[in-house]
Design an enzyme around this catalytic site. Structure first.
Site, PDB file in Angstrom:
ATOM      1  N   SER A  35       0.976  -1.064   0.252  1.00 58.80           N
ATOM      2  CA  SER A  35       0.128  -0.008  -0.005  1.00 58.80           C
ATOM      3  C   SER A  35       0.758   1.123  -0.053  1.00 58.80           C
ATOM      4  CB  SER A  35      -0.881   0.060   1.103  1.00 58.80           C
ATOM      5  OG  SER A  35      -1.398   1.221   1.432  1.00 58.80           O
ATOM      6  N   TYR A  79      -2.337  -1.519  10.610  1.00 59.92           N
ATOM      7  CA  TYR A  79      -2.288  -1.581   8.799  1.00 59.92           C
ATOM      8  C   TYR A  79      -1.005  -1.107   8.597  1.00 59.92           C
ATOM      9  CZ  TYR A  79      -3.893  -1.290   4.109  1.00 59.92           C
ATOM     10  OH  TYR A  79      -3.875  -1.239   2.697  1.00 59.92           O
TER      11      TYR A  79
HETATM   12  C1  BGC Z   1      -6.101   1.621   2.484  1.00 59.77           C
HETATM   13  C2  BGC Z   1      -7.422   2.534   2.428  1.00 59.77           C
HETATM   14  C3  BGC Z   1      -7.142   4.070   2.237  1.00 59.77           C
HETATM   15  C4  BGC Z   1      -5.993   3.972   1.082  1.00 59.77           C
HETATM   16  C5  BGC Z   1      -5.577   5.493   0.698  1.00 59.77           C
HETATM   17  C6  BGC Z   1      -5.415   1.806   1.356  1.00 59.77           C
HETATM   18  O1  BGC Z   1      -3.984   1.001   1.460  1.00 59.77           O
HETATM   19  O2  BGC Z   1      -6.613   0.225   2.670  1.00 59.77           O
HETATM   20  O3  BGC Z   1      -8.087   2.286   3.544  1.00 59.77           O
HETATM   21  O4  BGC Z   1      -8.061   4.742   1.730  1.00 59.77           O
HETATM   22  O5  BGC Z   1      -4.843   3.396   1.291  1.00 59.77           O
HETATM   23  O6  BGC Z   1      -5.037   6.244   1.579  1.00 59.77           O
END
Ligand code: BGC
Length: 255
Positions: free
Chosen positions: A143, A156
């Protein structure tokens, strides 16, 4: 971008970004193994879609946060298709809780599904790739938050920060075996993980406004990058992360 005859495992493959990855790899000719825990119907429906594309597919009941289950997934794949060429560590969850209010159970769940599964998925796939010879590809779906804080989603972010170093360290360790390890860092993607934002018009508007391209990604826009990273065209990329985020990490109000 032809993956004809390649064998790919996609964890968390029956929903969200994972589902789009499964379909794109299958479109490119790969045979696919996916895991499922609670949703055999979604998995069966997806298996039919993959078969309709002319590829082979198996669904294996496995909780990828458990090493024994991951081992069963890899073993079943090898039994069915003879090898593993591409491992996509995609399974992921988030709790949207902060450092002040994350419980032990939430912390353990996020770290186990996101990071532990990617670590042992990498280990088990690499062991198989070394055994069969000829190298391989490991693609970690991370991410933007592997490197960029998301206040209110701390566990996360931690898990994705761990994936960042998994990609880099395993990429270096496995390079002598011809195994390339690359991370994919999506921004905001229109998938079930973002339902709470998508269902709130004010929040969604705020999110869109923070993205230079002005909108969330479609899962297919992440899947096409994964298919490229699995292909011959990406033969010199390892130990790094490729971001597909519409520019969100570099958004600046210019003030
Ligand atoms: C997350 C989302 C978030 C996005 C942008 C992703 O990795 O799961 O919850 O909106 O990143 O910030």
């Amino acid at each position: 971008m032809n993956l004809k005859g390649k064998v790919a495992i996609v964890t968390g493959g029956n929903s969200g970004i994972g589902l789009a990855i499964v379909l794109e790899l299958a479109r490119q000719g790969a045979n696919i193994a996916i895991d499922y825990v609670a949703n055999p119907d979604a998995t069966e429906a997806l298996e039919k879609q993959v078969s309709a594309l002319g590829d082979l597919v198996i669904g294996v009941e496995a909780d990828v946060s458990k090493v024994a289950d991951l081992q069963r997934l890899v073993t079943a794949t090898v039994q069915a298709f003879g090898r593993v060429d591409v491992m996509v560590n995609n399974a992921g969850v988030e709790t949207r809780t902060s450092v002040l209010d994350t419980s032990e159970a939430q912390y353990d769940k996020v770290l186990a599904i996101n990071l532990k599964s990617a670590f042992f998925g990498t280990q088990l796939a690499a062991q198989q790739m070394i055994k069969q010879g000829g190298g391989g590809r490991i693609i970690n779906i991370s991410s933007v938050h592997e490197d960029w804080p998301m206040p209110g989603n701390t566990a996360y972010c931690l898990s994705k920060g761990g994936m960042r170093m998994l990609t880099r360290t395993a990429g270096v360790e496995l390079a002598p075996h011809g195994i390339l390890v690359v991370g994919v860092g999506p921004g905001a993607v229109a998938t079930p993980i973002n339902t709470s934002t998508m269902n709130d018009p004010a929040l969604l508007q705020k999110l869109d406004a923070a993205i230079p391209l002005g909108r969330m990604a479609r899962p297919e826009e992440i899947a096409s990058l994964v298919a490229f990273l699995a292909s011959d065209g990406a033969s010199y990329m390892t130990a790094t992360t490729i971001f597909a985020d519409g520019g969100i990490m570099h958004c600046s109000p210019g003030l």
